[in-house]
Design a protein around this motif. Structure first.
Motif, mmCIF file in Angstrom:
data_model
loop_
_atom_site.group_PDB
_atom_site.id
_atom_site.type_symbol
_atom_site.label_atom_id
_atom_site.label_comp_id
_atom_site.label_asym_id
_atom_site.label_seq_id
_atom_site.Cartn_x
_atom_site.Cartn_y
_atom_site.Cartn_z
ATOM 1 N N LYS A 125 0.851 -1.188 0.000
ATOM 2 C CA LYS A 125 0.000 0.000 0.000
ATOM 3 C C LYS A 125 0.880 1.228 0.000
ATOM 4 O O LYS A 125 1.949 1.218 0.601
ATOM 5 N N TYR A 128 0.842 7.668 3.142
ATOM 6 C CA TYR A 128 0.681 9.095 2.936
ATOM 7 C C TYR A 128 1.970 9.760 3.340
ATOM 8 O O TYR A 128 2.460 9.541 4.425
ATOM 9 N N PRO A 191 -16.601 4.727 0.489
ATOM 10 C CA PRO A 191 -15.338 5.168 -0.122
ATOM 11 C C PRO A 191 -15.351 5.131 -1.646
ATOM 12 O O PRO A 191 -16.198 4.454 -2.237
ATOM 13 N N ARG A 195 -10.663 0.619 -8.581
ATOM 14 C CA ARG A 195 -10.602 -0.777 -9.030
ATOM 15 C C ARG A 195 -11.932 -1.161 -9.675
ATOM 16 O O ARG A 195 -12.974 -0.559 -9.378
ATOM 17 N N ARG A 198 -16.774 -5.556 -8.598
ATOM 18 C CA ARG A 198 -16.962 -7.012 -8.614
ATOM 19 C C ARG A 198 -18.439 -7.322 -8.831
ATOM 20 O O ARG A 198 -19.307 -6.481 -8.531
ATOM 21 N N TYR A 207 -18.646 0.714 -2.706
ATOM 22 C CA TYR A 207 -17.738 1.782 -3.143
ATOM 23 C C TYR A 207 -18.452 2.662 -4.152
ATOM 24 O O TYR A 207 -19.449 2.268 -4.755
ATOM 25 N N GLU A 226 -8.806 11.543 2.891
ATOM 26 C CA GLU A 226 -7.635 10.661 2.890
ATOM 27 C C GLU A 226 -7.729 9.760 1.684
ATOM 28 O O GLU A 226 -8.816 9.529 1.157
ATOM 29 N N TYR A 227 -6.591 9.269 1.233
ATOM 30 C CA TYR A 227 -6.595 8.307 0.140
ATOM 31 C C TYR A 227 -5.317 7.491 0.175
ATOM 32 O O TYR A 227 -4.332 7.864 0.820
ATOM 33 N N GLY A 228 -5.366 6.352 -0.504
ATOM 34 C CA GLY A 228 -4.192 5.481 -0.532
ATOM 35 C C GLY A 228 -4.212 4.639 -1.794
ATOM 36 O O GLY A 228 -5.168 4.710 -2.581
ATOM 37 N N TYR A 230 -3.599 0.696 -3.348
ATOM 38 C CA TYR A 230 -3.502 -0.718 -3.012
ATOM 39 C C TYR A 230 -3.595 -1.509 -4.314
ATOM 40 O O TYR A 230 -4.559 -1.358 -5.063
ATOM 41 N N TYR A 235 -7.843 4.218 -3.445
ATOM 42 C CA TYR A 235 -9.007 4.146 -2.563
ATOM 43 C C TYR A 235 -9.005 5.426 -1.750
ATOM 44 O O TYR A 235 -7.940 5.904 -1.355
ATOM 45 N N GLY A 236 -10.183 5.968 -1.480
ATOM 46 C CA GLY A 236 -10.182 7.184 -0.656
ATOM 47 C C GLY A 236 -11.567 7.564 -0.172
ATOM 48 O O GLY A 236 -12.581 7.091 -0.687
ATOM 49 N N THR A 237 -11.573 8.413 0.838
ATOM 50 C CA THR A 237 -12.826 8.911 1.417
ATOM 51 C C THR A 237 -12.945 10.393 1.097
ATOM 52 O O THR A 237 -12.035 11.164 1.417
HETATM 53 P P1 5GP Z 1 -10.974 -4.302 -1.699
HETATM 54 O O1 5GP Z 1 -10.516 -3.895 -3.061
HETATM 55 O O2 5GP Z 1 -10.649 -5.755 -1.416
HETATM 56 O O3 5GP Z 1 -12.413 -3.962 -1.442
HETATM 57 O O4 5GP Z 1 -10.123 -3.422 -0.641
HETATM 58 C C1 5GP Z 1 -8.748 -3.410 -0.718
HETATM 59 C C2 5GP Z 1 -8.140 -2.508 0.351
HETATM 60 O O5 5GP Z 1 -8.519 -1.156 0.173
HETATM 61 C C3 5GP Z 1 -8.558 -2.896 1.745
HETATM 62 O O6 5GP Z 1 -7.381 -3.302 2.428
HETATM 63 C C4 5GP Z 1 -9.106 -1.642 2.355
HETATM 64 O O7 5GP Z 1 -8.591 -1.450 3.645
HETATM 65 C C5 5GP Z 1 -8.605 -0.528 1.439
HETATM 66 N N1 5GP Z 1 -9.571 0.557 1.408
HETATM 67 C C6 5GP Z 1 -10.910 0.475 1.279
HETATM 68 N N2 5GP Z 1 -11.470 1.691 1.366
HETATM 69 C C7 5GP Z 1 -10.468 2.577 1.574
HETATM 70 C C8 5GP Z 1 -10.441 4.010 1.782
HETATM 71 O O8 5GP Z 1 -11.428 4.723 1.796
HETATM 72 N N3 5GP Z 1 -9.205 4.552 1.952
HETATM 73 C C9 5GP Z 1 -8.086 3.804 1.959
HETATM 74 N N4 5GP Z 1 -6.930 4.436 2.165
HETATM 75 N N5 5GP Z 1 -8.071 2.484 1.801
HETATM 76 C C10 5GP Z 1 -9.259 1.851 1.604
#
Ligand code: 5GP
Length: 365
Positions: A125, A128, A191, A195, A198, A207, A226-228, A230, A235-237
């Motif tokens: 991941k 920030y 969030p 991606r 599904r 999402y 915030e965002y990140g 993966y 992914y972010g809010t």
């Molecule tokens: P998935 O794609 O399997 O739904 O999620 C993958 C990862 O994205 C998870 O580990 C979850 O913690 C992270 N994730 C989901 N929503 C957010 C978000 O709003 N912000 C961040 N930084 N990570 C998120």
């Protein structure tokens, strides 16, 4: 801060003990206070030493506290990352006057930008990263903030409730219990992700699915709290996702890293920040011996039994959070026993909706 003697209230954002202050003219005249105390300012006639009382203290005698300028200057001098030009005191001005005079040079501005960058090797991941300029403003030096009383009126939106705490402390469990206790009253943000959706997922439920281009544009426009990153997806809010929960007349429960809290402290959100703190190491061992933690080291996010290392990490992380951001916490709840912590949390929410709280004055206008 404007001078409104006797009518001005401030929240102390640091602990102060006059007995340990070498600069105070008279230790016996000093007023000791703790981070979070509300003080009534009785006089600001002196640029360096204000006179104050604890709010509600019937004793008419005020004590000396360091003025905002003076304390900011002292804190700034203690920070190793701050390059401060030595003060050229040609004539004998007071320390605070000199700090004020010099303010244009090093207290000129604060630039902090968050960007997706450094990869965490274990989780893949992105972390920030704080890009900090060598200049910062006084908002980054916690001393005092002017406050006023606020009581939510029936037509007001609910205050945003921000939950902060180290990994594994039980914050998600507490949030889940609150949500299921009254799904009409409490809500959480949806969030955004880049991606692909599904098959079992619906847009806007698990999402909000958006393109990478749009995500990056929204980041540029400061739309995210915030965002990140993966596995090559973002992914972010977003701030709008908080707004949409509040617009449904629900209490929005948001858990974020504590460094984001200061960006949420606005008139619009009036956040109430609750820090979920771990109990002692012994109590962690006793209460979590059969529990599992969602491992941050595991790419699949699998739940695993807690290890000694997890407990130590949790306590260390809580300590760092409290020392760096404790001045932003409105309430601290120790999650020793889950049932007791939940009932304390529930009582706090009930009080929040009916009682009067001190908030920054800027949130009232
Ligand atoms: P998935 O794609 O399997 O739904 O999620 C993958 C990862 O994205 C998870 O580990 C979850 O913690 C992270 N994730 C989901 N929503 C957010 C978000 O709003 N912000 C961040 N930084 N990570 C998120």
């Amino acid at each position: 801060m404007p001078v409104k003697e006797g009518k001005m209230f401030i929240r102390a954002l640091f602990d102060y003990d006059p007995n340990e202050d070498k600069a105070i003219p008279c230790k016996e005249a000093g007023l000791a206070f703790r981070k979070g105390d509300i003080l009534q300012i009785m006089s600001q006639d002196d640029a360096t030493w204000w006179q104050a009382k604890h709010e509600g203290d019937a004793n008419p005698r005020a004590g000396l506290i360091p003025s905002k300028h003076f304390q900011e200057r002292r804190f700034a001098l203690r920070r190793p990352e701050v390059q401060i030009q030595p003060l050229k005191i040609s004539n004998r001005k007071s320390y605070a006057e000199c700090a004020g005079h010099n303010s244009g040079s090093y207290l000129a501005g604060f630039r902090r930008s968050f960007r997706l960058s450094r990869k965490d090797k274990k989780t893949n991941k992105s972390m920030y990263e704080c890009k900090k300029s060598d200049q910062y403003d006084t908002a980054d030096i916690p001393t005092y903030e002017e406050v006023a009383k606020y009581r939510r009126q029936p037509n007001d939106k609910y205050r945003l409730v921000v939950l902060v705490g180290p990994v594994g402390v039980g914050l998600n469990e507490l949030k889940r219990k609150l949500l299921i206790s009254d799904t009409q009253h409490y809500g959480v943000t949806v969030p955004h992700t880049t991606r692909p959706r599904r098959s079992q997922e619906s847009d806007g439920v698990e999402y909000i699915f958006i393109s990478k281009h749009l995500f990056e544009t929204d980041v540029q426009n400061n739309k995210f709290i915030e965002y990140g990153e993966y596995k090559n997806n973002y992914y972010g809010t977003s701030l709008d996702s908080v707004r949409s929960v509040l617009a449904k007349n629900k209490v929005c429960l948001l858990d974020v890293q504590p460094h984001t809290v200061k960006h949420l402290r606005t008139y619009e959100f009036k956040p109430f920040v609750i820090f979920i703190k771990p109990p002692s190491l012994d109590r962690l061992r006793e209460t979590r011996k059969n529990a599992k933690i969602i491992s941050s080291k595991d790419d699949k996010g699998t739940a695993k039994p807690f290890t000694e290392e997890d407990f130590h990490e949790m306590i260390k992380s809580a300590h760092v959070m409290e020392s760096q951001y404790g001045h932003l916490f409105d309430k601290v709840i120790v999650n020793d026993d889950l049932t007791t912590a939940y009932s304390e949390l529930k009582t706090t929410f009930d009080r929040l909706e009916t009682e009067t709280f001190w908030v920054p004055v800027s949130w009232l206008h």
